[in-house]
Design a protein around this motif. Sequence first.
Motif, mmCIF file in Angstrom:
data_model
loop_
_atom_site.group_PDB
_atom_site.id
_atom_site.type_symbol
_atom_site.label_atom_id
_atom_site.label_comp_id
_atom_site.label_asym_id
_atom_site.label_seq_id
_atom_site.Cartn_x
_atom_site.Cartn_y
_atom_site.Cartn_z
ATOM 1 N N ALA A 331 -5.689 -14.295 6.869
ATOM 2 C CA ALA A 331 -4.997 -14.058 5.699
ATOM 3 C C ALA A 331 -5.830 -13.537 4.603
ATOM 4 O O ALA A 331 -5.687 -12.673 3.770
ATOM 5 N N ASP A 332 -7.135 -14.270 4.305
ATOM 6 C CA ASP A 332 -7.797 -13.793 3.282
ATOM 7 C C ASP A 332 -8.513 -12.530 3.443
ATOM 8 O O ASP A 332 -8.892 -11.734 2.875
ATOM 9 N N ILE A 333 -8.955 -12.335 4.987
ATOM 10 C CA ILE A 333 -9.654 -10.995 5.194
ATOM 11 C C ILE A 333 -8.513 -9.972 5.044
ATOM 12 O O ILE A 333 -8.634 -8.952 4.585
ATOM 13 N N GLU A 334 -7.274 -10.025 5.476
ATOM 14 C CA GLU A 334 -6.171 -9.155 5.060
ATOM 15 C C GLU A 334 -6.086 -8.696 3.462
ATOM 16 O O GLU A 334 -6.002 -7.951 3.096
ATOM 17 N N LYS A 335 -6.016 -9.934 2.804
ATOM 18 C CA LYS A 335 -6.105 -9.774 1.381
ATOM 19 C C LYS A 335 -7.364 -8.979 0.937
ATOM 20 O O LYS A 335 -7.095 -8.248 -0.009
ATOM 21 N N LEU A 336 -8.513 -9.247 1.387
ATOM 22 C CA LEU A 336 -9.601 -8.677 1.062
ATOM 23 C C LEU A 336 -9.548 -7.066 1.425
ATOM 24 O O LEU A 336 -9.959 -6.358 0.538
ATOM 25 N N LYS A 337 -9.151 -6.742 2.644
ATOM 26 C CA LYS A 337 -8.928 -5.384 3.054
ATOM 27 C C LYS A 337 -7.916 -4.612 1.840
ATOM 28 O O LYS A 337 -8.328 -3.723 1.724
ATOM 29 N N THR A 339 -7.216 -5.635 -1.111
ATOM 30 C CA THR A 339 -8.219 -5.291 -2.653
ATOM 31 C C THR A 339 -9.104 -4.171 -2.222
ATOM 32 O O THR A 339 -9.151 -3.505 -3.099
ATOM 33 N N ILE A 340 -9.859 -4.169 -1.150
ATOM 34 C CA ILE A 340 -10.781 -3.110 -0.946
ATOM 35 C C ILE A 340 -10.185 -1.684 -0.673
ATOM 36 O O ILE A 340 -10.774 -0.688 -1.498
ATOM 37 N N ALA A 341 -9.067 -1.754 -0.177
ATOM 38 C CA ALA A 341 -8.480 -0.410 -0.172
ATOM 39 C C ALA A 341 -7.945 0.247 -1.479
ATOM 40 O O ALA A 341 -7.886 1.321 -1.725
ATOM 41 N N GLN A 342 -7.639 -0.930 -2.579
ATOM 42 C CA GLN A 342 -7.131 -0.435 -3.763
ATOM 43 C C GLN A 342 -8.207 -0.317 -4.566
ATOM 44 O O GLN A 342 -8.042 0.499 -5.520
ATOM 45 N N GLN A 343 -9.262 -0.739 -4.564
ATOM 46 C CA GLN A 343 -10.303 -0.636 -5.576
ATOM 47 C C GLN A 343 -11.164 0.740 -5.329
ATOM 48 O O GLN A 343 -11.249 0.944 -4.068
ATOM 49 N N GLU A 344 -11.737 1.411 -6.407
ATOM 50 C CA GLU A 344 -12.380 2.345 -6.044
ATOM 51 C C GLU A 344 -13.911 2.141 -5.829
ATOM 52 O O GLU A 344 -14.488 1.257 -6.387
ATOM 53 N N SER A 345 -14.589 2.652 -4.916
ATOM 54 C CA SER A 345 -16.113 2.497 -4.332
ATOM 55 C C SER A 345 -16.841 3.656 -4.455
ATOM 56 O O SER A 345 -16.220 4.492 -4.150
ATOM 57 N N ASP A 346 -17.855 3.498 -4.979
ATOM 58 C CA ASP A 346 -19.024 4.554 -4.828
ATOM 59 C C ASP A 346 -19.631 4.548 -3.502
ATOM 60 O O ASP A 346 -19.525 3.490 -2.736
ATOM 61 N N ALA A 347 -20.501 5.461 -3.051
ATOM 62 C CA ALA A 347 -21.338 5.597 -1.973
ATOM 63 C C ALA A 347 -22.243 4.462 -1.787
ATOM 64 O O ALA A 347 -22.411 3.664 -0.890
#
Length: 495
Positions: A331-337, A339-347
């Motif tokens: 469940a934590d991994i799904e939440k992190l996924k 969160t990662i999908a929603q946040q903006e990340s640089d290279a």
Amino acid sequence: MSTRRTTLGPVSNSAMNSRVSIGWGGAKGMQGSTMKGRRASAAPAPLANSGRRSSTMNGSIRRSSQMVSRTGQAQITDPRHLQDKSSMASSVRNLICYLSEHGFDHAISPKLLSNPTSKDFQHILIFLLRQIDPSYSFQTRLEDDVRAVYKQLGYPFPISKSSLHAVGSPHTWPALLGALTWLLELLTYDEAASNKQLESEELDAEAQGNRIFFDYLERTYDSFLGGDDNFEELDQELAESFEVKNQLVREEIESFEEENARLEEQVAKIRVSESPLVALRAREKDLEANLDKFRKLIGELENYRIKTTAKVQEKKEEVLSREKDLTQNAADIEKLKVTIAQQESDAVDVQRIERDRSALRSATERVGEQRSQVESAQLEAENTVVNWTQRVESSLSQYRELADKLRLVPATAENANGVTFTANLTRNASAVRPEDLLSIDMKNVIRPALLELKEAFIKSIFETQEEALALQDRIDVLEEKVMVKKDESQLLETR
């Protein structure tokens, strides 16, 4: 009706009007019913489909002066008191009793028999006649068949047709009741004769021999009364009967002799063979000793099972806890996924995450390999423990046998000296040292006791040898003295 009757012959419908020579009171003609069909039958031939009985209407008996004449002209006056009410009541009671005992399938009562109908009379008569011939049935008119049947059976009194037209009338019913009573007495006599014949077949050998001889006398006397003075055929039958009986007796004697020889042989074998009681008692002692050992072993295995069950329960609880943790981590991994999908990340962040993911994957693979190695090592260790356990149990079994032979067990044995030499495998899961797996300390208890016992045996052997040498010296001295005495004795004898 009993199925044992074999004496009364069936009534033939096709020969109703044939003339038959029958003596007074048909029951007298029934005297040959127990002769097993060896007399000539005077009744008509039986029906084609009922050949199971032989007729008992013997016409060879000499007629008395009261018989119907050969021309049929003389008439017989019925001497019975048929109109007497007490006699009629007795006849009704006997008739009802017989019909009830033999399974009459129609209503019957004293009231019905006080004024019966033609149909009631027909049912009763057919039932009685079917005790003689089970397939019997009326072929023509009732009055014709009834008169023909009674004539065949030898009924000595006439039956009028008018009485059969009005069966229940006061002036005809007593005569018809008398005719039924006569037929009932005929059947009752035949049953008694059949039962007497069956009883005679169950007699002992001497009684059966007497029965055969009396039967011969009866038949010869019957032939004599019939005017026949030649009894050669009956003599031959008597001789054959006794010869058959003698052969049966000889065969029975031979059978008894064989059985006696077999039993004597068994008795001789039992007397010569060794009694199995000694071996069974020894076997019983061994089994009792093994039983105690197995009980102890069962107790140890039960304790081991309880401890193992507790460990298994702990492992199950641990697995459930791990599964909960795994579910929570997923469940934590799904939440992190998310969160990662929603946040903006640089290279740079993406590269760093990829490096961390690769590192975690590599670590997971290493942990999986280590886990496989650990499981393999654990399985190998368990196999090793099982193998060593089997070897230890084999060694303990040999140890027990040797201790039993050396009389070291139990502690009260001859050479035990109060020391407990019994050793068992405890299967203690919490054991740390190898010594903890045994019920007794081999190194500090058993070994010193065995060394002490060995020294005692060696000392006993030395003492026994010294005693043997001393005894040998005494024997030598005594032999020298004996030789000296023999020499002195010979010297005295020469003087």
